[in-house]
Design an enzyme around this catalytic site. Structure first.
Site, PDB file in Angstrom:
ATOM      1  N   LYS A  83       9.221   8.210   5.118  1.00 45.94           N
ATOM      2  CA  LYS A  83       9.420   7.150   3.959  1.00 45.94           C
ATOM      3  C   LYS A  83      10.975   7.097   3.657  1.00 45.94           C
ATOM      4  CE  LYS A  83       5.029   5.869   3.843  1.00 45.94           C
ATOM      5  NZ  LYS A  83       4.653   4.329   4.220  1.00 45.94           N
ATOM      6  N   GLU A 105       4.316   1.264  -4.779  1.00 41.87           N
ATOM      7  CA  GLU A 105       2.918   1.908  -4.794  1.00 41.87           C
ATOM      8  C   GLU A 105       2.896   3.135  -3.889  1.00 41.87           C
ATOM      9  OE1 GLU A 105       3.821   0.665  -0.483  1.00 41.87           O
ATOM     10  OE2 GLU A 105       4.447  -0.047  -2.351  1.00 41.87           O
ATOM     11  N   SER A 506       4.619  11.716  11.649  1.00 40.68           N
ATOM     12  CA  SER A 506       5.321  11.082  10.558  1.00 40.68           C
ATOM     13  C   SER A 506       5.519  11.820   9.520  1.00 40.68           C
ATOM     14  CB  SER A 506       4.636   9.934  10.141  1.00 40.68           C
ATOM     15  OG  SER A 506       3.113  10.000   9.871  1.00 40.68           O
TER      16      SER A 506
END
Length: 601
Positions: A83, A105, A506
């Site tokens: 991210k 969010e 991830s």
């Protein structure tokens, strides 16, 4: 049309948000074609986020599965997931646009932590919207966001998960668009978000493709063949002549260890040093091929092999790392079906001065919720021979079970009922608990460029455990979806033995440990072995096996609710007890303690 991926994509937002989306698209076009913006993003990605992340061969798991599994380690990026790649880009863009506040969010909390991190780094205010259901199962990330100075706003509407957090963030963006940037965390939402986020995340695939091309061969790859033994067996081990280096007096000969000599064999003769030191050691027979595995077993009396050729050092003019600014003449998009006419050329970050290396793995796999880590990985391999596999949660599989529809401002594959109402998604992983998918994934899936499969929650937990116990890597529940498919497919026609698989890991699993422990989803640890009692010393009471979870009692451990009726209750104290807190059976009040008795000799 800009922002379209075949029949998917677009901009389906209230009229009040159209100017904000248009402003963002123009700002991104300008920034992405500006070498100074790209250079600054590259600098922060390297020194703050820790890029490039490694490509790790999973050797133990590969040996068990009969494949060559390579892990792109986004779990090692700063904040613990991919991210940060997107958030650094959007935070720099927001600052360039004059915005002073970020809203975002989050489901699993990783995007929220990354947003809070970037806000702290660049001096921006941050507000994170998160469903109360996700707050309960991701308490660690909630604490991290608040520690970084962000405001975490609980969302209590709807399913109280990622979908509802996104709804609330978009509502707040409408009301505060003048000074606020909506830092959307995935390749969803109205144009330009799907393309912009994919571009910021494409560094994953760019690095992975370059790393794969330069990674040494894995022993399980089909190209590996065991070396053949050259000639007769060598004589007893002698110090290698290759220890002598060029000019200068040769070092004193190494004497073999006495432990290597046998009783019947005489000690070996030392290496002769009568030849001039400046003359290289030569051999009359032809020298064997370089890098023979048995070269180290040759003796001083046998011909010494020619030294292996040393590769030329990398010059200062070699291609720069993947973070170098990309020339504006490079193609704007590698992804088929993407109309990127609204964006400047040079939008795909690739290693400077050279195209991506040719070798590619057989399969590239990543988990898919909204799909940002998968899109960032896949975009470097579209149009190649690599097969792209996205792995969804069985309870939130928009690609596998959805139909075309609109959610959060974009047209894509969506879980919905006959009336077009968005259906509830479910996944053990909060980050995949989403009823839609990015429009580019919808295009890849419907056009046959990628395959999308599902795995169950039980398979995910088993995969997380297997990876931890074979490779020492605790991944996030989201990433474990991709691992679960590999475990299931290995050795089948979907993933034959000998296949090379590149899997994007991830995120790391710290955030999920409390959830797994509280739900007792992992099998209980083995009880310690008690020391056997001795005649004069009974076994210590301190060595007791831990209580297993209620759903997995060991056959050798008596559950607490199945205690024999003859057993002494924990609350029934013997009248002969020596403890001053023992309760006398004759006491009138349970609060009155009997006087302590002296211990018997």
């Amino acid at each position: 049309m800009p922002g379209r991926y075949g029949p998917f994509g677009g901009r389906y937002v209230p009229e009040s948000l159209v100017p904000a989306c248009a402003e963002l698209a123009g700002a991104f076009t300008s920034a992405w074609s500006d070498p100074s913006f790209r250079a600054e993003l590259a600098w922060y990605s390297a020194v703050h986020a820790g890029r490039p992340t490694p490509l790790t061969p999973a050797r133990t798991l590969s040996a068990h599965l009969g494949i060559n599994l390579l892990l792109k380690r986004e779990d090692l990026a700063h904040t613990g997931s991919h991210k940060i790649n997107n958030v650094l880009g959007q935070a720099l863009l927001a600052r360039r646009m004059g915005k002073t506040r970020l809203i975002a969010e989050t489901g699993a909390g990783q995007h929220g932590v990354a947003t809070a991190t970037a806000a702290a780094l660049f001096g921006l205010r941050a507000t994170i919207y998160m469903g109360t259901r996700d707050i309960e199962r991701q308490e660690l990330n909630v604490f991290r966001m608040r520690l970084l100075g962000a405001e975490v706003v609980p969302v209590t509407t709807g399913t109280r998960t990622l979908k509802d957090a996104t709804n609330e963030a978009m509502r707040q963006w409408v009301a505060a668009v003048a000074d606020t940037h909506f830092c959307l965390g995935s390749v969803t939402g109205p144009h330009p978000y799907p393309f912009m986020v994919r571009q910021f995340q494409s560094i994953i695939g760019t690095e992975a493709r370059h790393q794969y091309a330069t990674l040494p061969p894995h022993p399980l790859t089909p190209t590996f063949s065991p070396p053949t033994a050259p000639g007769p067996a060598p004589a007893p081990l002698q110090p290698s002549a290759s220890l002598h280096t060029a000019p200068g007096p040769a070092p004193a000969p190494l004497q073999p260890s006495a432990s290597l000599r046998t009783a019947s064999a005489p000690a070996p003769t030392p290496i002769s040093t009568s030849a001039p030191a400046s003359e290289p050691v030569s051999a009359s027979p032809p020298a064997p091929a370089p890098l023979q595995p048995t070269a180290s077993l040759r003796t001083a009396s046998a011909p010494a092999p020619a030294p292996a050729p040393v590769p030329a050092p990398v010059s200062a003019s070699a291609p720069a790392p993947v973070f170098a600014p990309v020339p504006a003449s490079m193609p704007a998009s590698r992804s088929a079906g993407v109309d990127a006419s609204a964006f400047a050329p040079g939008s795909t970050p690739v290693p400077s001065s050279a195209p991506a290396p040719a070798p590619v793995p057989d399969v590239v796999v990543a988990c898919v919720g909204g799909g940002s880590n998968a899109a960032g990985t896949f975009t470097a391999f579209t149009g190649t021979t690599a097969r792209l596999v996205g792995v969804e949660a069985a309870g939130g599989a928009a690609m596998s079970h959805g139909t075309p529809g609109v959610v959060h401002g974009t047209r894509s594959m969506v879980l919905q009922d006959e009336a077009g109402q968005i259906a509830e998604a479910h996944s053990i992983a909060a980050g995949l608990d989403y009823p839609g998918v990015g429009p580019e994934h919808a295009h890849w899936g419907t056009s046959g460029q990628a395959t999308y499969v599902t795995v169950t929650d039980d398979e995910v937990v088993a995969a997380l455990t297997t990876l931890a116990r074979t490779e020492g890597i605790i991944c996030a529940l989201e990433s474990a979806h991709a691992v679960a498919w590999v475990l299931r497919a290995a050795g089948t026609p979907d993933l034959p033995h000998g296949s090379t698989v590149l899997l994007t890991l991830s995120g790391r699993g710290d955030k999920d440990m409390a959830q797994l422990a509280e739900a007792s989803l992992l099998d209980p640890p083995q009880p310690p072995t008690a020391r056997p009692p001795t005649p004069d010393k009974p076994a210590p009471d301190a060595v007791r096996p831990p209580l297993p979870s209620s759903n997995a009692f060991s056959p050798n451990v008596t559950p607490l609710h199945e205690v024999s009726p003859d057993a002494v209750s924990l609350h029934e104290v013997s009248p002969n007890a020596v403890s001053p807190n023992a309760v006398s059976p004759n006491a009138v009040s349970p609060d009155v303690a009997a006087p302590a008795r002296k211990a018997r000799p």
